[in-house]
Write an enzyme that holds these catalytic residues in place. Structure first.
Site, PDB file in Angstrom:
ATOM      1  N   LEU A   1       0.870  -1.177   0.000  1.00  0.00           N
ATOM      2  CA  LEU A   1       0.000   0.000   0.000  1.00  0.00           C
ATOM      3  C   LEU A   1       0.904   1.223   0.000  1.00  0.00           C
ATOM      4  O   LEU A   1       1.739   1.395   0.891  1.00  0.00           O
ATOM      5  CB  LEU A   1      -0.917   0.011   1.228  1.00  0.00           C
ATOM      6  CG  LEU A   1      -1.706   1.304   1.466  1.00  0.00           C
ATOM      7  CD1 LEU A   1      -2.614   1.622   0.292  1.00  0.00           C
ATOM      8  CD2 LEU A   1      -2.518   1.212   2.763  1.00  0.00           C
ATOM      9  N   GLU A   2       0.738   2.068  -1.019  1.00  0.00           N
ATOM     10  CA  GLU A   2       1.516   3.301  -1.137  1.00  0.00           C
ATOM     11  C   GLU A   2       0.637   4.464  -0.680  1.00  0.00           C
ATOM     12  O   GLU A   2      -0.376   4.759  -1.313  1.00  0.00           O
ATOM     13  CB  GLU A   2       1.947   3.486  -2.592  1.00  0.00           C
ATOM     14  CG  GLU A   2       2.793   4.724  -2.842  1.00  0.00           C
ATOM     15  CD  GLU A   2       3.157   4.876  -4.319  1.00  0.00           C
ATOM     16  OE1 GLU A   2       4.268   5.346  -4.607  1.00  0.00           O
ATOM     17  OE2 GLU A   2       2.326   4.515  -5.182  1.00  0.00           O
ATOM     18  N   ILE A   3       1.010   5.082   0.422  1.00  0.00           N
ATOM     19  CA  ILE A   3       0.252   6.219   0.946  1.00  0.00           C
ATOM     20  C   ILE A   3       0.935   7.509   0.505  1.00  0.00           C
ATOM     21  O   ILE A   3       2.157   7.660   0.649  1.00  0.00           O
ATOM     22  CB  ILE A   3       0.119   6.135   2.470  1.00  0.00           C
ATOM     23  CG1 ILE A   3      -0.896   5.032   2.823  1.00  0.00           C
ATOM     24  CG2 ILE A   3      -0.280   7.464   3.081  1.00  0.00           C
ATOM     25  CD1 ILE A   3      -1.163   4.879   4.296  1.00  0.00           C
TER      26      ILE A   3
ATOM     27  N   THR B   1       5.723   4.533  -7.213  1.00  0.00           N
ATOM     28  CA  THR B   1       5.644   3.257  -7.938  1.00  0.00           C
ATOM     29  C   THR B   1       5.312   3.444  -9.417  1.00  0.00           C
ATOM     30  O   THR B   1       5.975   2.857 -10.284  1.00  0.00           O
ATOM     31  CB  THR B   1       4.608   2.332  -7.282  1.00  0.00           C
ATOM     32  OG1 THR B   1       3.362   3.030  -7.133  1.00  0.00           O
ATOM     33  CG2 THR B   1       5.090   1.868  -5.910  1.00  0.00           C
TER      34      THR B   1
END
Length: 580
Positions: free
Chosen positions: A312-314, A350
């Site tokens: 998960l990229e926050i 990403t």
């Protein structure tokens, strides 16, 4: 030996009933009678002498006969181990030395006896400890362990708020997938909204299908499945959103639509409701501009399929409040994700680092390199899927849109080769419509040879080596990761490595782009980029931070590490830093 090798080479988890069938456990019982059964079993073994099967008995046992043929017969052993190695290399491409050594050790044990097998195991283990693969894989383990303790912000006094209910906008594959991990893993109820009843039902069906898969694999009972399904409720209005702590949107990549979502949620929900966008390309700052409370707007970029992809990229903006970041990080951890926090920017981290790799693969095709040779080279280098196959999976039309955004933001170094626009004109969108670089449907599998005609190229450039292909594509990825680090998009090299490995399939045995640079050496990487820049132009211009560490002798990891956002070309304000 066959099931033993399967377990050792894959690390598969074995269900209890299968473990009993394999002879790994004596009995399988409900927890309520575990101690009683174990005690009875222990007492029954007092003075017990197991009966040894005679050779005649073994001949009447089908499994025993197969085992004799494989373990006691030299020809059978050769067939067994040759097949095991062949199947193994289909998966690992020979990049993981441990599995090959496991086969060698088991072979020694069967041929030379148990003691010889133990000695071979000790020697093999000692060898493995000194390999770069072991160092890199251990670094990933320690990094993920450290991430579990990271709140996403530097201030230790900031605590996450409790999330008792999550609102989900969009019931497509992403939205339904996020709903599933929120209820099934994070144990938090979800209110799932879509524009019409058909969309809502499709989302609920998707959630149910994942749950039914667990039932089929005996990981969940029917009763537990029904109870879990009740945790996701559907709606076509904002009814039920007034008590949501976090609302996540996964609607179309349209800025005006997402801005309207922000206004709708703030009108229907609490004053301090967190609005999280699952966008993969639109800047969170632009979405937050539509909010009355930009400090509560954040990005939560999941990867598809959500219930299988671990990252998960926050994404935080300059206005995102620390408590909002900490709350979303905690929610992501509860959903079973490895969570990294990055600064807002085009492509975030990403999407931005993957784009140049896929773009370089397109340039190679334009040079006449066969499609299968490019993808095979990257599979051999360690990626789980080739870049052109991935382009088909993501969607060639999606790649074209992202490419335009990247060119607008970063200039000509992100420019795609001229022929790629012809694929869109030919309505080649990839797997979604069955037309792309590869064949789909009932057609023969493999490369769609007609794509070369559309692009106006001949696949005759077969002299280029797989090594050169791998270096060109992988260095585009690594160099862009270094740019993100230097600009302060990343909080640490650790986060960049985790994001690349768990989100984009960067080879784990290489440790991530920053471990890769440290291991190969910044001077070596810089030198290769300079050579490629002379040959192919500015898309290979080295990141300023690479030039800096090549000059100073610093590294991305370790005591003499360079700090993110502090090198030449960095953002004006550096991000909060994580301990690497």
């Amino acid at each position: 030996v066959q099931p033993a090798l399967d377990m050792m080479l894959t690390g598969k988890q074995i269900p209890a009933k299968k473990a009993k069938k394999l002879g790994l456990v004596d009995d399988v019982v409900p927890p309520s009678i575990l101690i009683e059964t174990a005690a009875e079993l222990a007492l029954s073994r007092v003075g017990h002498k197991p009966k040894r099967e005679s050779f005649i008995d073994q001949l009447t046992d089908k499994d025993a006969v197969a085992e004799l043929a494989l373990t006691k017969n030299p020809i059978g052993r050769k067939v067994l181990f040759d097949q095991a190695r062949k199947q193994l290399h289909k998966q690992t491409r020979g990049n993981y030395p441990a599995q090959d050594l496991i086969i060698d050790v088991v072979k020694v044990g069967l041929e030379d006896g148990f003691e010889a097998g133990l000695q071979a195991e000790a020697r093999a283990f000692g060898r493995l400890l000194t390999t770069p693969e072991a160092e890199n894989l251990m670094s990933i383990f320690f990094a993920t362990t450290a991430l579990k303790k990271d709140s996403g912000v530097d201030d230790p006094s900031v605590k996450p708020r409790e999330v008792k209910k999550v609102g989900m906008l969009g019931a497509g594959l992403m939205g339904a997938g996020i709903a599933y991990v929120t209820t099934a893993v994070a144990k938090t109820p979800v209110r799932l909204k879509d524009r019409d009843a058909k969309g809502v039902m499709a989302g609920l069906r998707y959630v149910r299908d994942i749950i039914d898969g667990r039932v089929k694999r005996k990981r969940l009972s029917e009763q537990a499945a029904n109870q879990l399904m009740l945790q996701t409720t559907g709606t076509t209005t904002y009814d039920g959103f007034q008590d949501c702590d976090v609302v996540i949107e996964a609607v179309f990549e349209d800025l005006s639509l997402k801005e309207q979502m922000v206004r709708d949620v703030e009108g229907a929900g609490r004053e301090d409701v967190i609005f999280a966008s699952n966008t993969s390309s639109l800047p969170i700052t632009k979405i937050a501009a539509a909010s009355r409370h930009p400090e509560t707007v954040i990005g939560m970029h999941y990867f598809s399929p959500v219930h299988k992809m671990p990252l998960l990229e926050i994404i935080v903006t300059d206005h995102t409040a620390d408590w909002v970041t900490a709350t979303c990080v905690e929610l992501g951890k509860n959903q079973g994700k490895h969570v990294i926090v990055v600064r807002d920017g085009v492509g975030f981290y990403t999407s931005r680092v993957l784009a140049p790799l896929m773009n370089e693969a397109a340039h190679l095709v334009a040079e006449g390199v066969p499609i299968e040779k490019i993808d095979t080279a990257m599979l051999d280098w360690g990626f789980p899927v080739g870049p052109l196959k991935l382009t088909d999976e993501v969607g060639i039309d999606v790649g074209a849109k992202v490419g335009k955004i990247m060119i607008d933001a970063f200039g000509e170094r992100m420019a795609q080769p001229e022929g790629m626009s012809r694929l869109i004109a030919d309505e080649r969108f990839g797997r979604k419509n069955g037309k792309g670089f590869y064949l789909y449907g009932d057609k023969k599998k493999g490369v769609d040879e007609s794509v070369y005609g559309v692009l106006g190229v001949e696949p005759t450039n077969k002299s280029i080596s797989s090594e050169e292909i791998a270096w060109r594509c992988s260095l585009q990825f690594v160099n862009e990761a270094c740019r993100c680090f230097g600009e302060g998009i990343l909080r640490s090299a650790r986060d960049g490595d985790i994001g690349a490995v768990f989100g984009l399939g960067f080879p784990p045995f290489r440790g991530g782009p920053f471990r890769f640079v440290d291991q190969v050496g910044a001077k070596e990487v810089l030198g290769r980029l300079r050579e490629l820049e002379k040959k192919h132009g500015p898309r290979f211009s080295p990141a300023p931070v690479l030039e800096e560490i090549a000059r100073t002798g610093q590294t991305f990891h370790g005591e003499n590490r360079v700090e993110p956002g502090k090198s030449a070309g960095a953002r004006a304000s550096s991000p909060p830093r994580a301990t690497a």
